[in-house]
Design an enzyme around this catalytic site. Structure first.
Site, PDB file in Angstrom:
ATOM      1  N   ALA A  45       0.998  -0.902  -0.107  1.00  0.00           N
ATOM      2  CA  ALA A  45      -0.218   0.147   0.170  1.00  0.00           C
ATOM      3  C   ALA A  45       0.917   1.309   0.025  1.00  0.00           C
ATOM      4  O   ALA A  45      -0.067   2.506  -0.331  1.00  0.00           O
ATOM      5  CB  ALA A  45      -1.192   0.231   0.710  1.00  0.00           C
ATOM      6  N   GLU A  46       1.981   1.117   1.090  1.00  0.00           N
ATOM      7  CA  GLU A  46       3.003   2.856   0.436  1.00  0.00           C
ATOM      8  C   GLU A  46       4.125   2.096   0.930  1.00  0.00           C
ATOM      9  O   GLU A  46       4.459   1.593   1.937  1.00  0.00           O
ATOM     10  CB  GLU A  46       2.572   3.713   1.785  1.00  0.00           C
ATOM     11  CG  GLU A  46       1.534   3.908   2.526  1.00  0.00           C
ATOM     12  CD  GLU A  46       0.729   4.664   1.460  1.00  0.00           C
ATOM     13  OE1 GLU A  46       1.879   5.326   0.357  1.00  0.00           O
ATOM     14  OE2 GLU A  46      -0.381   5.226   0.931  1.00  0.00           O
ATOM     15  N   THR A  47       5.268   2.731  -0.097  1.00  0.00           N
ATOM     16  CA  THR A  47       6.280   2.608   0.054  1.00  0.00           C
ATOM     17  C   THR A  47       7.427   3.846   0.876  1.00  0.00           C
ATOM     18  O   THR A  47       6.606   5.045   0.234  1.00  0.00           O
ATOM     19  CB  THR A  47       6.968   2.496  -1.419  1.00  0.00           C
ATOM     20  OG1 THR A  47       6.409   0.756  -1.123  1.00  0.00           O
ATOM     21  CG2 THR A  47       9.178   1.987  -0.620  1.00  0.00           C
TER      22      THR A  47
END
Length: 260
Positions: A45-47
């Site tokens: 979902a997020e880096t």
């Protein structure tokens, strides 16, 4: 070029729960295109990418398809990495991002995000919202995120949106929320328009959730649960125009990305 990465499950005290985020501590910024390609490669979902500039850490977050202005769980994960992998000695980390200043503190083994409180205004009646979410709202508010109040925790858990229809609405994502059975409130977050059908645990949505439920329940300290398949528990405080969002974090993987 070789870059170290660390994967952390945020808002969880055990692996395979909470919300996974990938964290890169960089000596200097990579190009926007390369950071976006790295985020797509990890497909979480997020880096998050963090770079030390002066006394603060500058932080940016990328979904697999786009950069976002604010992300709670990947900030929590980044703080965990800086504290525990890179041995930052302070009990508080200050971050700078496109949404303004943020901080994370360590208190009794738990990490606490300090984010702005956001009071969403009412949204005009729109039958497409109920159609896309497949539920009948009790109340609809919104900023750049749609904020939909339902009548029960069961309704939140059973919500099955039409992701294609939801992606066409003029909001980045949709929060659904209700009073909780065992927690003060529960929520879920859907954002197919930015490549995330459902986010497991979303710190940034609690910038809106905490002020709303603090007013509804007439209390400043609350417990919250995001009832996705992975699930995650959040400890919440409203402090004037700021919200404090507390949670645990667990390191699940570390490795090296090779770009040669």
């Amino acid at each position: 070029m070789a870059l170290a990465f660390h994967q952390v499950d945020a808002f969880s005290d055990r692996p395979f729960s909470g919300n996974p985020a990938m964290v890169y501590r960089l000596d200097a910024w990579l190009s926007d295109e390369l950071m976006q390609r790295i985020a797509a490669e990890h497909n979480l979902a997020e880096t998050a990418f963090v770079v030390r500039e002066g006394q603060a850490w500058h932080i940016r977050w990328f979904t697999p398809t786009t950069e976002v202005p604010l992300c709670g769980h990947a900030t929590l994960a980044s703080a965990y990495v800086l504290f525990n992998i890179y041995k930052e000695p302070a009990e508080r980390l200050d971050f700078v991002c496109k949404s303004g200043p943020l901080s994370v503190t360590r208190e009794d083994g738990r990490l606490w995000l300090d984010f702005p409180a956001i009071a969403p205004p009412a949204v005009a009646a729109n039958p497409q919202i109920a159609e896309a979410l497949g539920v009948q709202p009790v109340e609809v508010l919104g900023t750049n995120q749609l904020f939909v109040v339902l009548d029960s925790e069961q309704a939140v858990r059973e919500c099955r949106p039409d992701m294609a229809a939801l992606a066409k609405l003029p909001w980045l994502g949709a929060i659904v929320t209700a009073r909780g059975d065992r927690h003060d409130f529960v929520s879920r977050f859907f954002a197919p328009a930015i490549g995330i059908n459902e986010d497991p645990v979303t710190g940034s949505t609690h910038c809106l959730l905490i002020p709303y439920w603090a007013q509804q329940l007439d209390k400043l300290s609350l417990t919250a649960y995001q009832c996705s398949a992975r699930g995650g528990e959040l400890f919440c405080r409203l402090e004037g125009e700021r919200v404090k969002i507390g949670g645990d974090a667990t390191l699940v993987a570390s490795g090296t990305l090779h770009l040669d």
